[in-house]
Design an enzyme around this catalytic site. Sequence first.
Site, PDB file in Angstrom:
ATOM      1  N   GLU A  83      -3.043   6.653 -38.770  1.00  0.00           N
ATOM      2  CA  GLU A  83      -1.601   6.866 -38.990  1.00  0.00           C
ATOM      3  C   GLU A  83      -0.868   6.215 -37.822  1.00  0.00           C
ATOM      4  O   GLU A  83      -1.364   6.230 -36.681  1.00  0.00           O
ATOM      5  CB  GLU A  83      -1.304   8.373 -39.080  1.00  0.00           C
ATOM      6  CG  GLU A  83       0.065   8.654 -39.672  1.00  0.00           C
ATOM      7  CD  GLU A  83       0.268  10.116 -40.101  1.00  0.00           C
ATOM      8  OE1 GLU A  83      -0.622  10.951 -39.884  1.00  0.00           O
ATOM      9  OE2 GLU A  83       1.345  10.397 -40.667  1.00  0.00           O
TER      10      GLU A  83
ATOM     11  N   HIS B 177      -1.749  14.763 -29.801  1.00  0.00           N
ATOM     12  CA  HIS B 177      -0.354  15.159 -29.565  1.00  0.00           C
ATOM     13  C   HIS B 177      -0.336  16.368 -28.641  1.00  0.00           C
ATOM     14  O   HIS B 177      -1.146  17.288 -28.795  1.00  0.00           O
ATOM     15  CB  HIS B 177       0.341  15.591 -30.864  1.00  0.00           C
ATOM     16  CG  HIS B 177       0.474  14.507 -31.883  1.00  0.00           C
ATOM     17  ND1 HIS B 177       1.309  13.426 -31.719  1.00  0.00           N
ATOM     18  CD2 HIS B 177      -0.102  14.356 -33.101  1.00  0.00           C
ATOM     19  CE1 HIS B 177       1.233  12.653 -32.787  1.00  0.00           C
ATOM     20  NE2 HIS B 177       0.373  13.180 -33.634  1.00  0.00           N
TER      21      HIS B 177
ATOM     22  N   TYR C  92       2.647  23.386 -36.137  1.00  0.00           N
ATOM     23  CA  TYR C  92       1.893  22.190 -36.502  1.00  0.00           C
ATOM     24  C   TYR C  92       0.864  22.524 -37.588  1.00  0.00           C
ATOM     25  O   TYR C  92       0.742  21.833 -38.590  1.00  0.00           O
ATOM     26  CB  TYR C  92       1.203  21.643 -35.246  1.00  0.00           C
ATOM     27  CG  TYR C  92       0.637  20.260 -35.399  1.00  0.00           C
ATOM     28  CD1 TYR C  92       1.397  19.144 -35.078  1.00  0.00           C
ATOM     29  CD2 TYR C  92      -0.658  20.059 -35.850  1.00  0.00           C
ATOM     30  CE1 TYR C  92       0.877  17.863 -35.218  1.00  0.00           C
ATOM     31  CE2 TYR C  92      -1.182  18.793 -35.990  1.00  0.00           C
ATOM     32  CZ  TYR C  92      -0.408  17.697 -35.667  1.00  0.00           C
ATOM     33  OH  TYR C  92      -0.918  16.435 -35.814  1.00  0.00           O
TER      34      TYR C  92
ATOM     35  N   HIS D 135      -6.121  15.250 -40.918  1.00  0.00           N
ATOM     36  CA  HIS D 135      -5.482  15.585 -42.167  1.00  0.00           C
ATOM     37  C   HIS D 135      -5.359  14.398 -43.118  1.00  0.00           C
ATOM     38  O   HIS D 135      -4.706  14.519 -44.177  1.00  0.00           O
ATOM     39  CB  HIS D 135      -4.086  16.173 -41.892  1.00  0.00           C
ATOM     40  CG  HIS D 135      -3.133  15.149 -41.294  1.00  0.00           C
ATOM     41  ND1 HIS D 135      -1.891  14.909 -41.835  1.00  0.00           N
ATOM     42  CD2 HIS D 135      -3.249  14.302 -40.251  1.00  0.00           C
ATOM     43  CE1 HIS D 135      -1.260  13.978 -41.134  1.00  0.00           C
ATOM     44  NE2 HIS D 135      -2.067  13.598 -40.169  1.00  0.00           N
TER      45      HIS D 135
ATOM     46  N   HIS E 153      -7.868   7.951 -35.943  1.00  0.00           N
ATOM     47  CA  HIS E 153      -6.998   8.179 -37.110  1.00  0.00           C
ATOM     48  C   HIS E 153      -5.940   7.087 -37.092  1.00  0.00           C
ATOM     49  O   HIS E 153      -5.323   6.839 -36.061  1.00  0.00           O
ATOM     50  CB  HIS E 153      -6.390   9.582 -36.983  1.00  0.00           C
ATOM     51  CG  HIS E 153      -5.311   9.934 -37.941  1.00  0.00           C
ATOM     52  ND1 HIS E 153      -5.326   9.560 -39.259  1.00  0.00           N
ATOM     53  CD2 HIS E 153      -4.185  10.675 -37.780  1.00  0.00           C
ATOM     54  CE1 HIS E 153      -4.246  10.060 -39.856  1.00  0.00           C
ATOM     55  NE2 HIS E 153      -3.529  10.719 -38.977  1.00  0.00           N
TER      56      HIS E 153
ATOM     57  N   ASP F   2      -5.456  14.591 -34.292  1.00  0.00           N
ATOM     58  CA  ASP F   2      -4.376  15.520 -34.669  1.00  0.00           C
ATOM     59  C   ASP F   2      -4.810  16.990 -34.580  1.00  0.00           C
ATOM     60  O   ASP F   2      -3.995  17.863 -34.259  1.00  0.00           O
ATOM     61  CB  ASP F   2      -3.914  15.239 -36.101  1.00  0.00           C
ATOM     62  CG  ASP F   2      -3.007  14.018 -36.197  1.00  0.00           C
ATOM     63  OD1 ASP F   2      -2.343  13.677 -35.198  1.00  0.00           O
ATOM     64  OD2 ASP F   2      -2.967  13.404 -37.277  1.00  0.00           O
TER      65      ASP F   2
ATOM     66  N   ASP G  59       1.347   6.696 -35.722  1.00  0.00           N
ATOM     67  CA  ASP G  59       1.620   7.309 -34.406  1.00  0.00           C
ATOM     68  C   ASP G  59       0.408   7.162 -33.479  1.00  0.00           C
ATOM     69  O   ASP G  59       0.526   7.382 -32.270  1.00  0.00           O
ATOM     70  CB  ASP G  59       2.040   8.775 -34.542  1.00  0.00           C
ATOM     71  CG  ASP G  59       1.130   9.615 -35.412  1.00  0.00           C
ATOM     72  OD1 ASP G  59       0.560   9.068 -36.379  1.00  0.00           O
ATOM     73  OD2 ASP G  59       0.991  10.812 -35.132  1.00  0.00           O
TER      74      ASP G  59
ATOM     75  N   HIS H  98       7.241  12.171 -39.151  1.00  0.00           N
ATOM     76  CA  HIS H  98       6.965  11.903 -40.572  1.00  0.00           C
ATOM     77  C   HIS H  98       8.290  11.624 -41.284  1.00  0.00           C
ATOM     78  O   HIS H  98       8.648  12.322 -42.239  1.00  0.00           O
ATOM     79  CB  HIS H  98       6.261  13.092 -41.254  1.00  0.00           C
ATOM     80  CG  HIS H  98       4.783  13.156 -40.987  1.00  0.00           C
ATOM     81  ND1 HIS H  98       4.051  14.315 -41.134  1.00  0.00           N
ATOM     82  CD2 HIS H  98       3.899  12.210 -40.615  1.00  0.00           C
ATOM     83  CE1 HIS H  98       2.786  14.083 -40.854  1.00  0.00           C
ATOM     84  NE2 HIS H  98       2.664  12.811 -40.526  1.00  0.00           N
TER      85      HIS H  98
HETATM   86 FE1  FEO Z   1      -1.786  12.135 -38.580  1.00  0.00          FE
HETATM   87 FE2  FEO Z   1      -0.608  12.248 -35.446  1.00  0.00          FE
HETATM   88  O1  FEO Z   1      -0.959  11.465 -37.066  1.00  0.00           O
END
Ligand code: FEO
Length: 391
Positions: free
Chosen positions: A80, A224, A191, A144, A78, A163, A82, A22
């Site tokens: 985002e 992750h 996390y 999230h 998701h 996530d 990543d 981030h």
């Molecule tokens: Fe919310 Fe792993 O990205």
Amino acid sequence: MFKISDTVSWVGKIDWELDKFHGDEYSTHRGSSYNSYLIRDEKTVLIDTVWEPFAKEYVANLKKVIDLKEIDYIIINHAEIDHGGSLAELMKEIPDTPIYCTKNGINTIKGHHHKDWNFVEVKTGDTLDIGKNKLIFVEARMLHWPDSMMTYMSGENKLFSNDAFGMHYASELMYNDLVDQDELYAEAMKYYANILTPFSKFVVKKIEEVVALNIPIDMICPSHGIIWRDNPMQIVEKYMEWAKDYQENQITIVYDTMWNGTRRMAEAIAEGIKSKDKEVTVKLFNCAKRDKNDIITEVFKSKMILVGSSTINNGILTSIAAILEMIKGLKFVNKKAAAFGSYGWSGESVKIITEHLKSAKFDVVNDGIRELWNPDEEALERCRKFGRNLV
Ligand code: FEO
């Protein structure tokens, strides 16, 4: 690539070098991984991609495993970057392949990639038959991001949770029963504390909703870190615990200091606390010298925090200002707090910190304590008394 079952393979990327996530907001002492999964049933499905800088490597590796044209569906749990970041590279090869995601997911993907790909909007309960197995989509709004969702694979009872239930933890071992348990839980808690705390109400609601469905979950495959295959519900139970105003018997003292006056106050307050309560864990962190995300994890574990700063230019030191901003954003609940600090002439720091703590919805237990210049023995005794009174 490695096989998780006859049907499912991991085709992600382990990022051994990652030290910040981030932007610079989240420290990743143990690296991370971006987990992408390939399901080969009668239909072939790709779940999530990897972070953009690895896009070329990812697509090249994927080509070694499968002819990309065989992919029938892409699921983006998701968007985002990543997870959705390699879409541009992938879609150059298979531009018409449908991308399944939530309505917010479509907007987010478009916002990042500015492409009008073949999107298929899904909602909770929508299903996709892929052969022996069936995929069921479960929206997880604000877990999230607004677009977040999970995909459940019935038949093999795997939950692709994105996530949620993940952690930034690079390991070639990849399964929860193989890795060091202390490292695993330290990273999972960090996390949760640093990313999911503000959304704890949604966590509880979502878990209760999924548990009420009474579906068997044999494996949780997050986006992750490691895969939960040994008693996967252990992390679900932990999330329920963490989401319900979690605290341990701990008081955390976070301070920054110019000429050691505020540090000496911090140590004297800690001494006072310990003299009255031998059981409580007291931890001290100089905020300018310690990792901010590790401090946040300690705040998460605490029943009370004490925040201290010298006064500078009628204000507070910048490391304290920064961590107070983080603390406010994370919306901790059911925690007590107080302020302290040394000063030379104007002495606003304690008042400013107190106001910050109140606006972060901490239960501020007193007006704090401030001491002039470098505290002498009498001043330190006042700090010890302050600590004793807190207990
Ligand atoms: Fe919310 Fe792993 O990205």
